[in-house]
Design a protein around this motif. Structure first.
Motif, PDB file in Angstrom:
ATOM      1  N   TYR A  35      30.328   2.399   6.843  1.00  0.00           N
ATOM      2  CA  TYR A  35      29.996   3.449   7.797  1.00  0.00           C
ATOM      3  C   TYR A  35      29.983   2.867   9.211  1.00  0.00           C
ATOM      4  O   TYR A  35      29.634   1.703   9.410  1.00  0.00           O
ATOM      5  N   GLN A  37      28.207   3.529  12.892  1.00  0.00           N
ATOM      6  CA  GLN A  37      27.133   4.273  13.552  1.00  0.00           C
ATOM      7  C   GLN A  37      27.144   3.953  15.042  1.00  0.00           C
ATOM      8  O   GLN A  37      26.742   2.870  15.465  1.00  0.00           O
ATOM      9  N   GLY A  40      22.990   6.623  19.016  1.00  0.00           N
ATOM     10  CA  GLY A  40      22.568   8.007  19.193  1.00  0.00           C
ATOM     11  C   GLY A  40      23.141   8.976  18.178  1.00  0.00           C
ATOM     12  O   GLY A  40      22.860  10.169  18.238  1.00  0.00           O
ATOM     13  N   GLN A  41      23.949   8.466  17.271  1.00  0.00           N
ATOM     14  CA  GLN A  41      24.570   9.317  16.264  1.00  0.00           C
ATOM     15  C   GLN A  41      24.206   8.841  14.861  1.00  0.00           C
ATOM     16  O   GLN A  41      23.724   7.727  14.672  1.00  0.00           O
ATOM     17  N   GLY A  42      24.462   9.694  13.882  1.00  0.00           N
ATOM     18  CA  GLY A  42      24.276   9.295  12.507  1.00  0.00           C
ATOM     19  C   GLY A  42      25.467   8.494  12.009  1.00  0.00           C
ATOM     20  O   GLY A  42      26.519   8.467  12.638  1.00  0.00           O
ATOM     21  N   PRO A  43      25.304   7.830  10.877  1.00  0.00           N
ATOM     22  CA  PRO A  43      26.423   7.066  10.311  1.00  0.00           C
ATOM     23  C   PRO A  43      27.601   7.980   9.960  1.00  0.00           C
ATOM     24  O   PRO A  43      27.402   9.090   9.462  1.00  0.00           O
ATOM     25  N   LYS A  44      28.810   7.492  10.212  1.00  0.00           N
ATOM     26  CA  LYS A  44      30.031   8.224   9.886  1.00  0.00           C
ATOM     27  C   LYS A  44      30.852   7.382   8.913  1.00  0.00           C
ATOM     28  O   LYS A  44      31.118   6.213   9.173  1.00  0.00           O
ATOM     29  N   LEU A  45      31.273   7.996   7.811  1.00  0.00           N
ATOM     30  CA  LEU A  45      32.013   7.255   6.787  1.00  0.00           C
ATOM     31  C   LEU A  45      33.370   6.803   7.305  1.00  0.00           C
ATOM     32  O   LEU A  45      34.121   7.584   7.878  1.00  0.00           O
ATOM     33  N   LEU A  91      27.840  -0.388   9.077  1.00  0.00           N
ATOM     34  CA  LEU A  91      26.943  -0.427   7.935  1.00  0.00           C
ATOM     35  C   LEU A  91      27.735  -0.469   6.643  1.00  0.00           C
ATOM     36  O   LEU A  91      28.688   0.289   6.462  1.00  0.00           O
TER      37      LEU A  91
ATOM     38  N   GLY B 101      23.317  13.581   9.328  1.00  0.00           N
ATOM     39  CA  GLY B 101      22.970  14.169  10.609  1.00  0.00           C
ATOM     40  C   GLY B 101      22.770  13.061  11.634  1.00  0.00           C
ATOM     41  O   GLY B 101      22.849  11.873  11.303  1.00  0.00           O
ATOM     42  N   ASP B 102      22.503  13.460  12.867  1.00  0.00           N
ATOM     43  CA  ASP B 102      22.355  12.484  13.940  1.00  0.00           C
ATOM     44  C   ASP B 102      20.930  11.930  14.073  1.00  0.00           C
ATOM     45  O   ASP B 102      20.652  11.132  14.961  1.00  0.00           O
TER      46      ASP B 102
END
Lengths: 114, 110
Positions: A35, A37, A40-45, A91, B101-102
């Motif tokens: 992931y 990250q 300020g953002q959530g984890p992105k796959l 991550l 989510g963020d």
């Protein structure tokens, strides 16, 4: 049980350089995820492996990112060449059973591209 | 497409007060929902999942399919609950991959 191990913890590189991250999942966990990250953002796959095969790499910028999981255990994620917008925490996570979700995360690698 | 929205970036409550962290999702099938927590200087860790219907550290979350929500609640917040909380969705078609989510930063004041 030992957790998900990642290295290095921090890395600073100049743009256009290359970098590689390493992940060792929990023993016996067949599914491994990388992931990204951004602050300020959530984890992105980025990519999902099942054993040594790729299940999903639809969000991986393949022109510059690559990943492999030889022998279905350790995995490496490489960026070549790096851009400023690649600055993020990378991550690694693993799970025993992909169908049930719920991951164990590593501590991450914080990449800064200058 | 899978989407998770956490409308509050920051949430601050006093110790002993109830706390609710909101999570709304968008998914056409039957989702599996999770809450993850990240304490200061620690790694992201799974807090709870809706299929387990469990209470962890006093937190509960109920999946409301009608409102497409999965809010995290605790009746009496403690200072040690201060952390970043992420809601995540895993669709059956995704074979385990989760959309996050963020996050909401919870601060519990003494």
């Amino acid at each position: 049980e030992a957790g998900v191990a990642q290295s290095p913890r921090y890395k600073i590189i100049e743009k256009r350089q290359s970098v590689a991250f390493w992940c060792n999942p929990i023993s016996g966990h067949a599914t491994l995820y990388w992931y990204q990250q951004i602050l300020g953002q959530g984890p992105k796959l980025l990519i999902q492996f099942q054993n040594n095969g790729v299940v999903d790499d639809s969000q991986l910028p393949k022109d510059r990112f690559s990943a492999e999981r030889l022998k279905g255990v350790d995995s490496t994620l490489k960026i070549q060449p790096a851009k400023l917008e690649d600055s993020a925490v990378y991550l690694c996570a693993s799970s025993l059973d992909a169908d049930k979700g719920g991951y164990t995360f590593g501590s991450g690698t914080r990449l800064t591209v200058v | 497409a899978q989407r998770v929205t956490q409308p509050e970036k920051l949430l601050s409550v006093f110790k002993g007060a109830p706390v609710e962290l909101k999570c709304n999702y968008s998914y056409s099938g039957s989702p599996e929902l999770f809450w993850y927590v990240q304490y200061s200087r620690q790694r992201l860790q799974l807090l709870l999942r809706h299929i387990s219907r469990e209470s962890i550290k006093g937190f509960t979350a109920d999946l409301n399919k009608g409102e497409t929500s999965f809010h995290l609640k605790k009746p009496f917040a403690q200072e040690e609950d201060s952390a970043m909380y992420y809601c995540a969705l895993s669709g059956l078609l995704g074979a385990g991959k989760s959309t996050f989510g963020d996050g909401t930063t919870l601060t519990v004041k003494p």
